[in-house]
Design a protein around this motif. Structure first.
Motif, mmCIF file in Angstrom:
data_model
loop_
_atom_site.group_PDB
_atom_site.id
_atom_site.type_symbol
_atom_site.label_atom_id
_atom_site.label_comp_id
_atom_site.label_asym_id
_atom_site.label_seq_id
_atom_site.Cartn_x
_atom_site.Cartn_y
_atom_site.Cartn_z
ATOM 1 N N ASN A 203 -3.847 -20.227 116.652
ATOM 2 C CA ASN A 203 -4.376 -18.926 116.225
ATOM 3 C C ASN A 203 -3.251 -17.896 116.190
ATOM 4 O O ASN A 203 -2.131 -18.177 116.618
ATOM 5 N N GLY A 204 -3.552 -16.710 115.657
ATOM 6 C CA GLY A 204 -2.640 -15.586 115.802
ATOM 7 C C GLY A 204 -1.872 -15.149 114.581
ATOM 8 O O GLY A 204 -1.234 -14.094 114.598
ATOM 9 N N TYR A 205 -1.907 -15.913 113.481
ATOM 10 C CA TYR A 205 -1.137 -15.563 112.300
ATOM 11 C C TYR A 205 -2.042 -15.018 111.183
ATOM 12 O O TYR A 205 -3.231 -15.335 111.109
ATOM 13 N N ILE A 206 -1.421 -14.231 110.292
ATOM 14 C CA ILE A 206 -2.060 -13.779 109.061
ATOM 15 C C ILE A 206 -1.197 -14.239 107.896
ATOM 16 O O ILE A 206 -0.002 -13.951 107.849
ATOM 17 N N TYR A 207 -1.795 -14.959 106.977
ATOM 18 C CA TYR A 207 -1.068 -15.425 105.800
ATOM 19 C C TYR A 207 -1.713 -14.851 104.547
ATOM 20 O O TYR A 207 -2.888 -15.062 104.287
ATOM 21 N N LEU A 208 -0.934 -14.077 103.768
ATOM 22 C CA LEU A 208 -1.408 -13.493 102.514
ATOM 23 C C LEU A 208 -1.050 -14.448 101.380
ATOM 24 O O LEU A 208 0.112 -14.568 100.997
ATOM 25 N N ALA A 209 -2.035 -15.133 100.879
ATOM 26 C CA ALA A 209 -1.809 -16.163 99.864
ATOM 27 C C ALA A 209 -1.767 -15.558 98.464
ATOM 28 O O ALA A 209 -2.420 -14.550 98.189
ATOM 29 N N ALA A 210 -1.013 -16.197 97.587
ATOM 30 C CA ALA A 210 -0.953 -15.795 96.180
ATOM 31 C C ALA A 210 -1.990 -16.610 95.417
ATOM 32 O O ALA A 210 -1.702 -17.670 94.867
ATOM 33 N N THR A 211 -3.219 -16.125 95.401
ATOM 34 C CA THR A 211 -4.311 -16.838 94.748
ATOM 35 C C THR A 211 -4.681 -16.144 93.439
ATOM 36 O O THR A 211 -4.317 -14.990 93.215
ATOM 37 N N PRO A 212 -5.395 -16.832 92.554
ATOM 38 C CA PRO A 212 -5.761 -16.229 91.261
ATOM 39 C C PRO A 212 -6.550 -14.938 91.442
ATOM 40 O O PRO A 212 -7.415 -14.836 92.313
ATOM 41 N N LEU A 213 -6.234 -13.961 90.600
ATOM 42 C CA LEU A 213 -6.930 -12.683 90.632
ATOM 43 C C LEU A 213 -8.109 -12.743 89.666
ATOM 44 O O LEU A 213 -7.956 -12.546 88.453
ATOM 45 N N LEU A 214 -9.280 -13.035 90.200
ATOM 46 C CA LEU A 214 -10.482 -13.163 89.378
ATOM 47 C C LEU A 214 -11.384 -11.958 89.617
ATOM 48 O O LEU A 214 -11.860 -11.750 90.732
ATOM 49 N N ASN A 215 -11.623 -11.215 88.573
ATOM 50 C CA ASN A 215 -12.458 -10.018 88.688
ATOM 51 C C ASN A 215 -13.929 -10.389 88.483
ATOM 52 O O ASN A 215 -14.545 -10.065 87.469
ATOM 53 N N ILE A 216 -14.465 -11.104 89.460
ATOM 54 C CA ILE A 216 -15.852 -11.568 89.417
ATOM 55 C C ILE A 216 -16.531 -11.114 90.697
ATOM 56 O O ILE A 216 -15.988 -11.281 91.784
ATOM 57 N N SER A 217 -17.712 -10.562 90.585
ATOM 58 C CA SER A 217 -18.454 -10.170 91.772
ATOM 59 C C SER A 217 -19.907 -10.593 91.632
ATOM 60 O O SER A 217 -20.453 -10.676 90.525
ATOM 61 N N ALA A 218 -20.539 -10.869 92.768
ATOM 62 C CA ALA A 218 -21.959 -11.218 92.757
ATOM 63 C C ALA A 218 -22.797 -10.051 92.241
ATOM 64 O O ALA A 218 -23.808 -10.254 91.558
ATOM 65 N N THR A 219 -22.375 -8.829 92.562
ATOM 66 C CA THR A 219 -23.095 -7.650 92.076
ATOM 67 C C THR A 219 -23.123 -7.622 90.552
ATOM 68 O O THR A 219 -24.167 -7.383 89.930
ATOM 69 N N ASP A 220 -21.981 -7.886 89.934
ATOM 70 C CA ASP A 220 -21.903 -7.895 88.481
ATOM 71 C C ASP A 220 -22.765 -9.010 87.895
ATOM 72 O O ASP A 220 -23.450 -8.812 86.872
ATOM 73 N N ILE A 221 -22.756 -10.168 88.544
ATOM 74 C CA ILE A 221 -23.570 -11.289 88.056
ATOM 75 C C ILE A 221 -25.046 -10.932 88.104
ATOM 76 O O ILE A 221 -25.808 -11.185 87.161
ATOM 77 N N ARG A 222 -25.478 -10.333 89.205
ATOM 78 C CA ARG A 222 -26.886 -9.943 89.310
ATOM 79 C C ARG A 222 -27.260 -8.913 88.240
ATOM 80 O O ARG A 222 -28.329 -8.991 87.631
ATOM 81 N N GLN A 223 -26.361 -7.954 88.004
ATOM 82 C CA GLN A 223 -26.632 -6.938 86.987
ATOM 83 C C GLN A 223 -26.687 -7.543 85.590
ATOM 84 O O GLN A 223 -27.532 -7.165 84.773
ATOM 85 N N ARG A 224 -25.801 -8.497 85.321
ATOM 86 C CA ARG A 224 -25.800 -9.159 84.011
ATOM 87 C C ARG A 224 -27.103 -9.935 83.799
ATOM 88 O O ARG A 224 -27.652 -9.960 82.695
ATOM 89 N N HIS A 225 -27.577 -10.559 84.857
ATOM 90 C CA HIS A 225 -28.854 -11.270 84.744
ATOM 91 C C HIS A 225 -29.987 -10.301 84.423
ATOM 92 O O HIS A 225 -30.857 -10.601 83.592
ATOM 93 N N GLN A 226 -29.979 -9.154 85.079
ATOM 94 C CA GLN A 226 -31.030 -8.171 84.826
ATOM 95 C C GLN A 226 -31.001 -7.674 83.388
ATOM 96 O O GLN A 226 -32.034 -7.328 82.812
ATOM 97 N N GLN A 227 -29.795 -7.672 82.799
ATOM 98 C CA GLN A 227 -29.634 -7.203 81.419
ATOM 99 C C GLN A 227 -29.752 -8.329 80.394
ATOM 100 O O GLN A 227 -29.629 -8.097 79.191
#
Length: 251
Positions: A203-227
């Motif tokens: 334990n004890g470390y923090i690692y900032l990974a270089a992961t894909p930047l995906l602009n996806i949110s559950a909030t947006d998905i729910r709103q898209r479904h409503q629309q």
């Protein structure tokens, strides 16, 4: 956001067709924790998953490749303390998580948090896993850069690194610099630049990974479904089909 198992095996909770319990099980997935001379990092990833989507799955897959994770345990939350209550039921959210990862051996699912009737505090879940895997095995908790920015608001956040490492996935629109000087010092005190030390210490470390930047949110998905808009490129087809079959996110 999160929270039986012996040192040899962690069995996910038994899920019946009506709810979450130990009888009439129709879903059980086992995640084993073998004893080995070379430390294997046990990684956990919790969330509301309302619904689970590519913004959850793809960065964690990339993180697993960078760090060399063999297994990631997904922990759907029951009552998240810092967020609005989920729209889907616990049973529906669990089923969506199961469907999303059923063909991917990297992931397994643990339903313990959904059995709680109290808020899901990350620190309590981490303590339970630490007790189960022992004091020496590396334990890591996966979060996003957005959560790192507000981690000082979490219940007993100061104890997190006494129990686990933090693996941080990139998020679009969030800086690596934390909001206060004290929090930035805390980050710099624990941050590592490469993932190799993670397996050398429990334990004890923090690692900032270089992961894909995906602009996806559950909030947006729910709103898209409503629309009535398509979400095909935002989440797996199995999840889209389940949402449609259950009539979720239409009001």
């Amino acid at each position: 956001m999160l929270d039986s198992i012996d040192s040899q095996n962690i069995d996910s909770q038994h899920i019946d067709s009506q709810g979450i319990g130990h009888q009439h099980a129709v879903f059980k997935k086992t995640h084993s924790i073998p004893h080995t001379d070379s430390p294997v990092i046990q990684a956990l990833f919790g969330g509301t998953f309302d619904p689970i989507h590519y913004g959850h799955l793809r960065p964690v897959k990339a993180l697993a490749k960078q760090v060399g994770l063999k297994q990631v345990i997904l922990l759907p939350n029951h009552v998240p303390p810092h967020r609005p209550q989920p729209e889907a039921t616990p049973q529906q959210r669990l089923e969506m998580v199961r469907l999303a990862v059923q063909d991917n051996p990297l992931f397994t699912v643990d339903a313990r948090e959904l059995e709680r009737q109290t808020p899901s505090y990350t620190i309590e879940t981490l303590k339970s896993f630490r007790q189960e895997v022992g004091e020496q095995r590396p334990l890591a908790f996966i979060i996003g850069q957005d959560s790192l920015q507000t981690i000082h608001t979490w219940y007993k956040w100061e104890e997190l690194l006494d129990i686990c490492h933090l693996l941080v996935c990139s998020r679009p629109g969030y800086q690596r610099q934390l909001s206060t000087a004290d929090m930035q010092k805390w980050l710099e005190r624990h941050q590592i630049e490469t993932p190799s030390p993670l397996s050398q210490k429990p334990n004890g470390y923090i690692y900032l990974a270089a992961t894909p930047l995906l602009n996806i949110s559950a909030t947006d998905i729910r709103q898209r479904h409503q629309q009535g808009l398509s979400c095909d490129d935002l989440l797996p087809s199995e999840i889209q089909n389940y949402i449609d079959s259950q009539g979720l996110y239409i009001q």
